[in-house]
Design an enzyme around this catalytic site. Structure first.
Site, PDB file in Angstrom:
ATOM      1  N   ASP A 108       0.905  -1.140  -0.051  1.00 37.44           N
ATOM      2  CA  ASP A 108       0.141   0.152   0.040  1.00 37.44           C
ATOM      3  C   ASP A 108       0.937   1.147  -0.123  1.00 37.44           C
ATOM      4  O   ASP A 108       1.533   1.681  -1.052  1.00 37.44           O
ATOM      5  CB  ASP A 108      -0.925  -0.088   1.232  1.00 37.44           C
ATOM      6  CG  ASP A 108      -2.085   0.999   1.353  1.00 37.44           C
ATOM      7  OD1 ASP A 108      -2.316   1.498   0.331  1.00 37.44           O
ATOM      8  OD2 ASP A 108      -2.241   1.255   2.445  1.00 37.44           O
ATOM      9  N   ASP A 164      -7.940  -8.535   6.000  1.00 36.45           N
ATOM     10  CA  ASP A 164      -9.018  -8.339   7.101  1.00 36.45           C
ATOM     11  C   ASP A 164      -9.781  -7.007   6.876  1.00 36.45           C
ATOM     12  O   ASP A 164      -9.257  -6.191   6.496  1.00 36.45           O
ATOM     13  CB  ASP A 164      -9.000  -8.890   8.409  1.00 36.45           C
ATOM     14  CG  ASP A 164      -7.891  -7.673   8.826  1.00 36.45           C
ATOM     15  OD1 ASP A 164      -6.891  -7.179   8.418  1.00 36.45           O
ATOM     16  OD2 ASP A 164      -8.232  -7.130  10.173  1.00 36.45           O
ATOM     17  N   ARG A 170     -11.248 -12.670   6.355  1.00 35.96           N
ATOM     18  CA  ARG A 170      -9.838 -13.152   5.935  1.00 35.96           C
ATOM     19  C   ARG A 170     -10.158 -14.600   5.213  1.00 35.96           C
ATOM     20  O   ARG A 170      -9.652 -14.920   4.325  1.00 35.96           O
ATOM     21  CB  ARG A 170      -8.928 -13.550   6.960  1.00 35.96           C
ATOM     22  CG  ARG A 170      -8.241 -12.301   8.115  1.00 35.96           C
ATOM     23  CD  ARG A 170      -7.146 -12.761   8.743  1.00 35.96           C
ATOM     24  NE  ARG A 170      -6.973 -11.636   9.601  1.00 35.96           N
ATOM     25  CZ  ARG A 170      -6.041 -10.620   9.501  1.00 35.96           C
ATOM     26  NH1 ARG A 170      -5.646 -10.378   8.140  1.00 35.96           N
ATOM     27  NH2 ARG A 170      -5.780  -9.865  10.368  1.00 35.96           N
TER      28      ARG A 170
END
Ligand code: 5GP
Length: 182
Positions: A108, A164, A170
Site C-alpha cells: 500500500d 481483513d 480473511r
C-alpha cells in the site's frame, strides 16, 4: 457486528475471483521455479494477511522450499517512517543460509515492506525477492517496488483471501471491495 446481514452487506463486489487468483498463483509459482532453477528457497510470509496466499503459493512451486513466518509492525512519526520495525514474531531461520522469497498480501504505502526488506537484507540472505499478491501503486509513500505483483488494483480497501477488516473476512475465497457506507 450485529448480524450476518450486516456482515454480508459490507462485501460490495468481487474485485478478483478465486479462479483468477488460482491462475495467477500458478504463474507466480512458475516464476519462482524459473528464478531459483532447482535451488532450495525459504518462503517468508508476513502475518497475518499473507497466510492464505502463502498456503497456495507454496503448493505452486516445485523447487525445494522451507516456510517461515514473521510478524512485523512499523512505527512512524506523523507520515515519516522512523525506520524502526518492531518484530512481534521473528523468523526462526537464519536467513544468511537461504535464498529468501518474501510473501506479502498487499503493498500500500510501501512502508512495512520497505522496512522488512531492509531488516532482512541486513541479515545477509543469499538472495532476496519480494512477491506480493496485490499492489496499490497510487497509495505509495515510500519508493518501494516488489519484484513480482500478481495484481495491481486501484485505491480501494479490499478484504478476503487473507485480508481483513477488523479481523473479519480473511476467510473469503476471493478479494472483494469493502463497503464503508453500507
Ligand atoms: P503498507 O505499509 O504498504 O502501507 O501497508 C501494508 C499493510 O497494510 C498490508 O500488509 C495490509 O495489512 C494493510 N493494508 C493495506 N491496504 C489494505 C487493504 O486494501 N485492505 C486490507 N484489508 N489491508 C490493507
Amino acid at each position: 457486528m450485529n448480524s450476518i446481514q450486516d456482515f454480508n452487506s459490507k462485501i460490495k463486489r468481487v474485485v478478483i475471483s478465486k479462479e483468477e487468483i488460482a491462475e495467477a498463483i500458478q504463474k507466480a509459482g512458475k516464476e519462482i521455479d524459473r528464478i531459483y532453477d532447482g535451488r532450495p528457497i525459504l518462503l517468508v510470509s508476513i502475518l497475518k494477511g499473507a497466510f492464505v496466499f502463502m498456503a497456495d503459493l507454496c503448493r505452486a512451486v516445485s523447487v525445494p522450499c522451507e516456510i517461515g513466518f514473521m510478524c512485523a509492525k512499523s512505527y512512524y512519526s506523523g507520515t515519516v517512517s522512523s525506520g524502526v520495525v518492531q518484530i512481534t514474531m521473528d523468523l526462526e531461520q537464519d536467513v544468511s543460509q537461504y535464498h529468501v522469497v518474501i510473501v506479502e498480501d498487499i503493498v500500500d504505502t510501501g512502508r512495512t515492506l520497505n522496512d522488512v526488506v531492509e531488516l532482512l537484507k541486513g541479515r545477509n540472505p543469499l538472495s532476496l525477492h519480494v512477491f506480493t499478491l496485490l499492489d496499490k501503486p497510487s497509495r505509495r509513500v515510500v519508493d518501494f517496488k516488489a519484484d513480482y505483483s500478481l495484481f495491481t488494483i486501484p485505491d480501494l480497501f479490499v478484504i478476503g483471501y487473507g485480508l481483513d477488516c477488523g479481523e473479519y473476512y480473511r476467510n473469503l475465497p476471493y478479494i472483494a471491495e469493502y463497503d464503508n457506507q453500507a
